[in-house]
Design an enzyme around this catalytic site. Structure first.
Site: not given
Length: 873
Positions: A23-24, A27, A95-96, A139, A156
């Site tokens: 999905l992505g 860092g 999962y959104v 974050d 997160d």
């Protein structure tokens, strides 16, 4: 991630998750869409960079991240799982499917001001919950704010904290910096390790700045240059870059971005309150639901908003701070007070209540104002009187505050010869100014209906003009009921306000319906009162059905609200249906948006549909210190139940203690407190709770209290303590004289729960022989037959239950059959029957009961059962 590494990862997670696609990547981690094999659902699996995982080590990272798994909040994306597999550290979240705030900003650059405030307020709400659990996000940035069905959900949570705590000084070797440069707080930019929640608030200020302006407050060619600006530079004020941004929003952003933490908002709750107040202020000039004429616009709304925001700043960090705090009085919310009787005549002494009830009815049916419902109006008067304040015309401000109404309709009447003169006053509750007077409206003594009908039309027309509403040629759908009917109706409302008064309320409402068969609302409340009698075995469904039959036959002549209420009562017990009950409750709340009663019913039914987060949000919109909800002793019980369903046991405990403080003589809140303590594993505190219960006089038998606590202990894994409690429960029942069926049935029930099957069986067989008409004992013997492997005997009982005709509360039969099927190992049948039971028992809310029911242990790992029981988002 290379193909070799991806193959290793896929193999390592193969027994738990099937990776579908990337999905992505960022860092810290790479994110994969995966299929959760155990729970049959899609999830997002985040895998830390291999070099980062190697630097951190798994043990402490996983220990730290478990802390974040306890966070449960409507705007926090929960942590579902975490672990180490073949050297990979990973964590799993739902999962959104919606986009992130970063995606939206990339597309739109600047957001509408109201959208930006709403998103920021929801994130602040999430931060407040996390900070109360000592979890700092570290974050906050647009990429970590997901948009789920139009609402912000923060992802997160605490992962950066876990990395920081686990990695300590080794992080520098990986080249990883915790936080994202554009959103770093000055404390983070300077390398401080000990951060508090004000660091997150600064980051949220950066996000809000970007939503309003189109870019963060500081940008630059390198991360170092951006970090330096956070430490030294002052950002341009937002309304210098976008002129439409109001001054108060500009000031809020500036305060959130203060360099020194002491100069910022000190809690997320304070920031949330300011943002909420600004939403109200922003909407005031354009929202026609709250707009009055030029006279009305001169109100001191800005002062009201600012004062409320100060209150928010003081109490915003409270654990259970509801969403209503900080809102200015809504001019569109109308309170109608019973008119003062200055006649001195017996034949007109309740004319004021008749006028109040009819005006509320006509305003509700007209649909342009959020009129406070009748039972809330009664509660408001009680609250103000209990506080020692004047509940009459001189106490308008106190009444308005308790009802949270911006507009108040009061009146009085006097006799002159053979006529009655009624005078009405409409007051702006924000400053006490009189907006309009009506009357006098004059009618003959004894012709109360014609007088009140004229009064209703006058008030509706006047309010429509004041609220800038065009009602055209509107006419009321019904005429007033008789004076005698309203007299009984008012007594019914007074009785219904108190839980123990439902039986008395039913009689008054039924008397009102008999006095005037056209009085639909009296019949509706009578039927509902009969359906909700406690305990359920006292409910009189046949009587309720007979009261509703004429209304069902003439449904087309009812107002929209009355049709919604009719469907609601039918779904409660006449044709029980959870989904129909929810639809009807939602319909009531839409037809009467000012009804706290309808809104509380909607919150409860939303939870019964297993949507606890949505129910939690609905309940928090109700003020527990005002109006009807202040008198509703179950408010804190339901709040605790919602928290329990979400696994948020600390907040459940706090809700129980709030309820216990307000209702100290209620064993209910002591029991809820014990349940929360059991879930938290605080066994010494459970023991102290029980000692306090022993000294409390209550209608609930001590033995049942002990047994309920024992079930809670067992449910949460404390079997030894539970067994001791079961032994005490049984000893308590054995100490009573066994000459009544109730004592023997109670003993048999707790013998079963204590897993003393043979003792329970002997007692149930004796009771069944003495009472062959009782289906309860038949059910218990069927469960015991299944437990000892007597499949034929258990199935015989199940078939008897299937054939049993019960017109009301029919959900009990499939529930009993589901238990038997589960014990026999027929998982599909058990799940199917349980689904039927949930739908057919709208008054109960079975999900939390099933979670505590040991008969369903065999089916707990069955995926369709898990899906049925899983809280819906």
């Amino acid at each position: 991630m290379t193909d070799d590494v991806l193959n290793r990862l896929t193999t390592a997670l193969a027994d738990r998750y099937r990776l579908e696609r990337e999905l992505g990547s960022g860092g810290m981690a790479t994110v994969y869409l995966a299929h959760d094999l155990k729970h049959e659902r899609q999830v997002a699996v985040k895998v830390l960079r291999p070099e980062l995982a190697a630097a951190l080590g798994s043990e402490r990272f996983l220990r730290e991240i478990k802390i974040t798994a306890k966070l449960t909040h409507p705007h926090i994306l929960p942590l579902l799982d975490s672990g180490e597999a073949d050297g990979f550290l990973f964590y799993v979240m739902p999962y959104v499917e919606g986009e992130s705030l970063r995606d939206r900003l990339n597309r739109e650059k600047q957001l509408p001001i109201d959208d930006a405030l709403t998103i920021a307020a929801e994130v602040a709400d999430a931060l407040g919950s996390a900070h109360r659990h000592n979890v700092i996000h570290r974050d906050i940035k647009p990429a970590n704010i997901l948009m789920e069905e139009g609402h912000a959900v923060v992802a997160d949570f605490g992962v950066a904290r876990a990395i920081t705590a686990a990695g300590e000084t080794r992080l520098t070797d990986t080249g990883l910096a915790i936080g994202t440069p554009a959103y770093l707080s000055p404390e983070q930019a300077s390398g401080e390790r000990e951060l508090d929640g004000r660091s997150d608030l600064y980051s949220l200020g950066c996000v809000l700045y970007e939503m309003l302006v189109g870019e963060p407050p500081f940008t630059g060619p390198t991360a170092e240059s951006v970090a330096y600006q956070h430490l030294t530079a002052e950002p341009l004020v937002v309304n210098s870059r976008r002129a439409a941004i109001p001054e108060d929003v500009t000031a809020t952003v500036a305060k959130a971005l203060a360099k020194a933490p002491a100069d910022r908002y000190q809690t997320a709750g304070a920031l949330h309150g300011a943002l909420t107040a600004e939403q109200v202020s922003l909407s005031t000039p354009t929202d026609m639901r709250g707009v009055r004429t030029a006279t009305m616009r001169s109100r001191k709304l800005r002062i009201g908003v600012a004062a409320a925001a100060v209150v928010i700043a003081v109490i915003g960090a409270a654990l259970l701070a509801p969403r209503w705090r900080g809102a200015a009085l809504d001019s569109n919310r109308v309170l109608v007070v019973a008119f003062a009787d200055n006649s001195g005549l017996d034949e007109t002494r309740t004319l004021g209540r008749m006028a109040q009830a009819y005006i509320i009815q006509t305003l509700t049916d007209a649909g342009f104002a959020n009129v406070v419902d009748p039972i809330t109006s009664v509660a408001v008067s009680h609250n103000v009187a209990a506080a020692g304040r004047d509940a009459g015309p001189g106490g308008i401000m106190a009444l308005a505050d308790d009802a949270q109404a911006g507009t108040v309709v009061t009146g009085s009447y006097y006799a002159a010869g053979d006529s009655v003169h009624m005078q009405i006053r409409i007051t702006d509750a924000s400053d006490g100014s009189v907006l309009q007077t009506v009357g006098p409206v004059v009618g003959s003594i004894g012709a109360h209906g014609a007088l009140v009908a004229r009064l209703g039309r006058e008030v509706v027309g006047t309010l429509a003009s004041l609220l800038d509403q065009d009602i055209g040629s509107w006419e009321p759908t019904v005429q007033p009921a008789t004076y005698e009917a309203y007299e009984a109706y008012g007594e019914g409302l007074e009785a219904y306000l108190w839980e123990e008064g439902h039986a008395e309320a039913a009689r008054h409402f039924e008397r009102a319906a008999a006095a005037d068969p056209t009085f639909a609302r009296a019949a509706l409340w009578a039927a509902q009162s009969y359906v909700v009698l406690e305990p359920p075995r006292y409910a009189q469904y046949a009587k309720a059905e007979s009261l509703l039959a004429p209304l069902i036959a003439s449904r087309g002549r009812l107002s929209r609200y009355e049709r919604c209420r009719l469907d609601f009562v039918v779904a409660l017990g006449i044709r029980p249906s959870l989904s129909a009950g929810y639809d009807a409750a939602r319909c009531m709340a839409q037809a009467a948006p000012g009804s706290d009663d309808a809104r509380r019913e909607l919150a409860v039914f939303t939870w019964r549909l297993n949507r606890p987060r949505e129910a939690f949000a609905l309940l928090r919109e109700l003020d527990p210190d005002r109006g009807l909800v202040r008198q509703w002793s179950d408010y804190w019980a339901w709040l605790a139940v919602f928290h329990h369903t979400l696994g948020n046991y600390e907040d459940e405990l706090e809700a129980a203690r709030q309820g216990r403080q307000r209702f100290p003589e209620s064993a209910k809140y002591q029991r809820i407190e014990a349940r929360a303590l059991a879930a938290l594993g605080r066994l010494d505190a459970v023991a102290a709770n029980l000692e306090a219960r022993r000294s409390l006089r209550s209608r609930e038998p001590l033995g049942d209290y002990l047994g309920t606590v024992a079930v809670s202990l067992r449910t949460h894994g404390h079997r030894a303590a539970a067994q001791e409690m079961f032994d005490e429960t049984i000893a308590w029942f054995q100490s009573l004289p066994h000459d009544t069926e109730g004592v023997r049935a109670g003993l048999a029930y707790w013998l079963y729960e204590a897993e003393r099957w043979n003792d329970a069986r002997r007692l149930y067989e004796a009771l069944a022989a003495e009472h062959p008409e009782s289906t309860h004992y038949l059910v218990q013997l069927g469960r015991l037959a299944a437990r000892r492997g007597d499949t034929a005997g258990a199935l015989t009982v199940s078939e008897q239950l299937r054939r049993l005709e019960r017109p009301y509360l029919k959900g009990q039969r499939p529930l009993d059959r589901a238990r038997i099927a589960a014990l026999l190992g027929d998982l599909e049948q058990a799940t199917t029957l349980l689904g039927q039971a949930i739908e057919q028992t709208p008054l109960w809310g079975l999900h939390i009961r099933v979670r505590r029911d040991m008969d369903f242990e065999p089916v707990r790992d069955y995926p369709p059962f898990q899906e049925l029981m899983r809280p819906k988002r």
